[in-house]
Design an enzyme around this catalytic site. Sequence first.
Site, PDB file in Angstrom:
ATOM      1  N   CYS A   1       0.799  -1.237   0.000  1.00  0.00           N
ATOM      2  CA  CYS A   1       0.000   0.000   0.000  1.00  0.00           C
ATOM      3  C   CYS A   1       0.829   1.283   0.000  1.00  0.00           C
ATOM      4  CB  CYS A   1      -0.989   0.029   1.156  1.00  0.00           C
ATOM      5  SG  CYS A   1      -1.186  -1.488   2.060  1.00  0.00           S
ATOM      6  N   ARG A  23       7.155 -10.818   5.476  1.00  0.00           N
ATOM      7  CA  ARG A  23       6.589 -10.736   6.826  1.00  0.00           C
ATOM      8  C   ARG A  23       7.233 -11.778   7.710  1.00  0.00           C
ATOM      9  NH1 ARG A  23       0.205 -10.064   5.323  1.00  0.00           N
ATOM     10  NH2 ARG A  23       0.492  -8.287   3.916  1.00  0.00           N
ATOM     11  N   GLN A  82       1.670 -10.850  -3.744  1.00  0.00           N
ATOM     12  CA  GLN A  82       0.209 -10.681  -3.767  1.00  0.00           C
ATOM     13  C   GLN A  82      -0.228 -10.159  -5.128  1.00  0.00           C
ATOM     14  OE1 GLN A  82       0.318  -7.807  -0.491  1.00  0.00           O
ATOM     15  NE2 GLN A  82      -1.114  -9.120   0.591  1.00  0.00           N
ATOM     16  N   ASP A  91      -1.910  -7.725  -5.839  1.00  0.00           N
ATOM     17  CA  ASP A  91      -2.396  -6.606  -5.049  1.00  0.00           C
ATOM     18  C   ASP A  91      -2.868  -5.471  -5.939  1.00  0.00           C
ATOM     19  OD1 ASP A  91      -2.938  -5.455  -2.658  1.00  0.00           O
ATOM     20  OD2 ASP A  91      -0.852  -5.205  -2.024  1.00  0.00           O
ATOM     21  N   HIS A 107      -4.605  -1.245  -5.388  1.00  0.00           N
ATOM     22  CA  HIS A 107      -5.165  -0.202  -4.537  1.00  0.00           C
ATOM     23  C   HIS A 107      -5.957   0.749  -5.395  1.00  0.00           C
ATOM     24  CE1 HIS A 107      -2.033  -1.896  -1.990  1.00  0.00           C
ATOM     25  NE2 HIS A 107      -2.913  -1.655  -1.036  1.00  0.00           N
ATOM     26  N   LYS A 160     -14.592  -4.747   5.608  1.00  0.00           N
ATOM     27  CA  LYS A 160     -13.998  -5.528   4.513  1.00  0.00           C
ATOM     28  C   LYS A 160     -14.903  -6.672   4.072  1.00  0.00           C
ATOM     29  CE  LYS A 160     -11.426  -8.664   7.476  1.00  0.00           C
ATOM     30  NZ  LYS A 160     -10.372  -9.641   7.474  1.00  0.00           N
ATOM     31  N   HIS A 207      -8.211  -1.629  -0.665  1.00  0.00           N
ATOM     32  CA  HIS A 207      -7.103  -2.577  -0.832  1.00  0.00           C
ATOM     33  C   HIS A 207      -7.757  -3.868  -1.306  1.00  0.00           C
ATOM     34  CE1 HIS A 207      -4.533  -0.436   2.317  1.00  0.00           C
ATOM     35  NE2 HIS A 207      -5.734   0.034   2.571  1.00  0.00           N
TER      36      HIS A 207
HETATM   37 ZN   LIG Z   1      -2.959  -2.456   0.828  1.00  0.00          ZN
END
Ligand SMILES: [Zn+2]
Length: 611
Positions: free
Chosen positions: A310, A339, A357, A359, A361, A439, A485
Site C-alpha cells: 500500500c 513478513r 500478492q 495486489d 489499490h 472488509k 485494498h
Molecule cells: Zn494495501
Amino acid sequence: MPERNRRSTPDTSSSISAAKGKDTPEPKNGVMSSTVKGEQHTPTLAELRHTAAHVLAYAVQDLFPEAKPTIGPAIENGFYYDFDRAEPFTPHDLERLETRMKEIIAADYPMLGMKVSRERAVDCFKDNPYKVEIASEIPPDEPITLYTIGEFTDLCRGGHATSTADIGAVKLMNVAGAYWRGDEHRPMLQRIYGTAWPTQAELDAYLVFLEEAAKRDHRKLGQELDLFSVEEEAGGGLVFWHPKGAVLREIVESFIREGLRERGYQPVNTPHIFAEKIFEISGHLENFAEGMYGPLEVEQLRFRLKPMNCPGHILIYKSHAHSYRELPIRYSEFGTVYRFERSGTLHGLNRVRGFTQDDAHLFCTPEQLQGEFEQTLDEALRLMRAFAFSDFEYFLSTREPHLRVETDSVAEDAIRAALEKFDLPYAVDEGGGAFYGPKLDVNLHDAIGRKWQLGTVQVDFMLPQRFDLKYRGADGADHRPVMIHRALAGSLERFFGVLIEHFAGNFPAWLAPIQVVIAPVSEHQIEYARQVEQTLRKQGFRVEVDESNEKLGYKIRHWKTQKVPYILVVGKNETAAGTVNVNERGSAESRPPLSVADFAKELRERIEEKR
Ligand SMILES: [Zn+2]
Ligand SMILES: [Zn+2]
C-alpha cells in the site's frame, strides 16, 4: 444444578480460562456434573474432543504415571494433550494408550465437576508445576474447577460431554514437540495428537479424507512435479520457483493481468525496500512491527523490507495532483512482501516469509465505492471459476463499534449492495473488520471440501488521511479519496498451494507446465517426434520430446506420474501416416490415431474452455 453453559470452543484444561467464561453459572454447592440429571446433553464436537483429551490424560496417568499433564484443548478435527515426560512416547506407547482410552470410554464414566478454592487446587496438583502455574493465574473472580472421570481428576474450566461413553470413536495420531505455552525459553513438552468422533463411521470417513489430503499435499507434489522448493540453507519460508512452477505462475499472472486490464487497472511496480519513515507515516511500525523485519541502514537512512504494498502505491498517487475526473484510479502490482513468521509456524507454500500478492489499490470517491466493489466481485468470480472452484462463501466484516465512523456505513452499504446485485449470499461478521475499515472476505472450498480464505477487499479511510491524499472536486475544493485494498488470489504462494492440492497436481491443459510429451517408440522416430514438437510449439503449445533410451512402457509410466495431460506415442505407422497416437491423462480409452492438425485443434479447444 444449572447446566453449565456450552461453549462452541471449550477451553484447554484451564490454561486460557482467564480470558472468557464469565457466563458460567456458579454452582450452588460446589459439585457439578456436566448436565442436569435426566437431561440429554448432546455434546458439541469440540466438547466431545476435549473430553477425549481428558480420557487421554487418564490413560497416560495409568500407563506412564511419571508424565505430567499440562493442557489438552480441542482443535480443528481433534484434540491434543501436552505432557512433560523425559522419555519420548513411541508409536507402541500410542497403541497402548489408545487401547486404554477405549476401556475408559467403554466404562461410561460421568464427567463430574467441582468448584474448589485456589489453595485446594494448588494442593491437589502440588507435584505438577504446570497445573500449579495455571491455578495460580486464574483471576480471583473466576471459578476454579476440577473435573473427574473415574480415577482421574484434572484442573479445567469445563465444556465437556456428559460421560466418556459419548465418545463414539477415538484415534491417536502422532506425537510432536511443543514448548510450554509456546515459549522457546520454557520446557519442551510432548504433544500427543488425537481425533475423536461421535461414530466409528465418521472416524473412518475422516481417515479416508486424511489419506486423500496426504496424496494431494502440495509440499510432496511440489517436489515430485519439480515446481518449487524451500532451500533450508537459504532460510525457511522463502520459496524458490523451479522452471515448471515459474511457467505455471506466469500463466496465472497473465490470466489475472488480462482481467485487470479489461477493468481499467494500471500496472505499477514499487521497490521491495523503502525508508523506514514511510512505514511510520503509514502506521505499520506502530500496528504491524512484529510482522516486519529489522531495519537496514545505508548512509544514515534506515530502510525496511515492505510488509505490504500500500505505501508504495500511495506514493505514486501522491506524486502529482489529481482531479475528480481521473477517479477511480486503480494501481495493480504483483507485489512481493516480506513478513516475519516464527520458524515453527512455516508450512510449505501456505505459511511463508516472502510472498507475492495480486495486489491493487483503488482511489475513489465514496460514491464510487459500490461500483468498485461490483467490479471487484465480478473479477473474483471470474478468477475462481477459471480455476474450477465452485463453492464460495462471502463475509462482510464490520468494524468494532468503538472504531466506527460515519463513513463506515457508506462502505458497508456499498459492499452489501454489490453482493446483492450479484445475488451472492453472505454472512456478516460484526466487529471482524480491519482496524481501518470494513472488509469483504471470500472463502472457497477445494475439491475435497477444505475451506480456504483467499481474497479480501478492504475499505480504508485511514491511510488517505495519514498520507494527506487529495483530489480536486467538481466544486474546485480539495477532497479526501477513499482507498480500497484488494487482493483476490491473495498470496500467490498460498494460492498455488491451494491449486496444487485442489487439482491433486493434475493441472488442466491450460495450466499444465508441460501440456504434451511426445514419446517415440524407438530412436528411428525421434526425427518425426521433433517435427511434431516444432509444429505444436509454433502454435504456442508447451511440448517436449522424450528422447531417452527407455522402453515405451517406462516412458508412458514416467510421464503419467508427472501428470502430463497428453502423451503422444509415435511409432513406425504414425511416422509414415503423419499422425499421433493420443494417450490422454485419466482416460484408458484407446483412440484411433489423429492427424497432428486434429490433435492441435482438440488441445486448443480444451485450453480455451480451461479444461
Ligand atoms: Zn494495501
Ligand atoms: Zn476439560
